[in-house]
Motif scaffolding. Structure first.
Motif, mmCIF file in Angstrom:
data_model
loop_
_atom_site.group_PDB
_atom_site.id
_atom_site.type_symbol
_atom_site.label_atom_id
_atom_site.label_comp_id
_atom_site.label_asym_id
_atom_site.label_seq_id
_atom_site.Cartn_x
_atom_site.Cartn_y
_atom_site.Cartn_z
ATOM 1 N N GLU A 45 4.076 5.532 6.926
ATOM 2 C CA GLU A 45 3.705 6.847 6.401
ATOM 3 C C GLU A 45 3.954 7.944 7.429
ATOM 4 N N GLY A 46 5.088 7.882 8.131
ATOM 5 C CA GLY A 46 5.474 8.920 9.078
ATOM 6 C C GLY A 46 4.954 8.735 10.485
ATOM 7 N N HIS A 47 4.094 7.747 10.712
ATOM 8 C CA HIS A 47 3.530 7.491 12.039
ATOM 9 C C HIS A 47 4.329 6.379 12.706
ATOM 10 N N LEU A 89 11.888 -1.884 -3.085
ATOM 11 C CA LEU A 89 11.223 -0.912 -3.951
ATOM 12 C C LEU A 89 10.222 -1.665 -4.812
ATOM 13 N N GLY A 90 9.070 -1.059 -5.029
ATOM 14 C CA GLY A 90 8.068 -1.714 -5.852
ATOM 15 C C GLY A 90 6.871 -0.823 -6.115
ATOM 16 N N SER A 103 8.315 2.248 -1.035
ATOM 17 C CA SER A 103 9.596 1.751 -0.524
ATOM 18 C C SER A 103 9.363 1.279 0.897
ATOM 19 N N GLN A 104 10.099 0.237 1.268
ATOM 20 C CA GLN A 104 10.003 -0.290 2.622
ATOM 21 C C GLN A 104 11.384 -0.788 3.029
ATOM 22 N N VAL A 105 11.778 -0.434 4.239
ATOM 23 C CA VAL A 105 13.063 -0.839 4.793
ATOM 24 C C VAL A 105 12.784 -1.690 6.021
ATOM 25 N N PHE A 122 7.818 2.117 6.172
ATOM 26 C CA PHE A 122 7.048 2.023 4.930
ATOM 27 C C PHE A 122 6.639 3.410 4.478
ATOM 28 N N ARG A 123 6.747 3.641 3.160
ATOM 29 C CA ARG A 123 6.327 4.930 2.607
ATOM 30 C C ARG A 123 5.886 4.737 1.162
ATOM 31 N N LEU A 124 4.689 5.266 0.844
ATOM 32 C CA LEU A 124 4.294 5.381 -0.559
ATOM 33 C C LEU A 124 5.129 6.492 -1.168
ATOM 34 N N ASN A 125 5.566 6.296 -2.407
ATOM 35 C CA ASN A 125 6.388 7.306 -3.068
ATOM 36 C C ASN A 125 5.490 8.212 -3.902
ATOM 37 N N ILE A 126 4.824 9.108 -3.199
ATOM 38 C CA ILE A 126 3.906 10.051 -3.846
ATOM 39 C C ILE A 126 4.531 11.435 -3.728
ATOM 40 N N HIS A 127 4.651 12.101 -4.849
ATOM 41 C CA HIS A 127 5.280 13.430 -4.870
ATOM 42 C C HIS A 127 4.225 14.490 -5.126
#
Length: 130
Positions: A45-47, A89-90, A103-105, A122-127
């Motif tokens: 999450e950007g950290h 993706l999930g 999404s996670q790479v 890792f990132r939650l796909n929250i807009h």
């Protein structure tokens, strides 16, 4: 090194194994074994975090217990140094929170006949809809 012809199987097998461990609260701390003590990076999450000990601290700081995950796709590519780049993706749901897309790479780096996670994003796909 050259391209690993089993990159698809490696990617799918890794994802299955990684999430089976991560999603089990009793075993979650064992995901640290996928990472190098010094040569692994995680961006959560950007950290940004470097090294298995700090990654373990982050994993242990997560407040949820129960996680339900549905994997939509796993896309893998071989890298020229024998590694594997994986994009996942999930959707996941933690405890009683609403489900969210994520999404996670992962970049698996080859190391003496095995792999370790060199990079994990890792990132939650929250807009923001405001």
């Amino acid at each position: 090194m050259s391209l690993n012809p089993q990159y698809e199987e490696i990617g799918k097998g890794f994802v299955q194994q990684y999430y089976a461990i991560f999603d089990d609260p009793a075993n979650r701390a064992n995901v640290v074994n996928f990472y190098s003590a010094t040569d692994s990076f995680m961006t959560f999450e950007g950290h940004q975090i470097q090294g298995a000990p700090k990654i373990l601290e982050k994993v242990q700081s997560l407040s949820f217990q129960k996680i339900t995950r549905v994997i939509t796709t796993v896309d893998s590519q071989p890298t020229f140094d024998g590694g594997v780049l994986i994009n996942v993706l999930g959707r996941l749901q933690c405890d009683d929170d609403p489900p969210h897309a994520f999404s996670q790479v992962f970049f698996l780096k080859a190391n003496a006949g095995t792999f370790f996670v060199a990079h994990d994003i890792f990132r939650l796909n929250i807009h923001n809809s405001a």
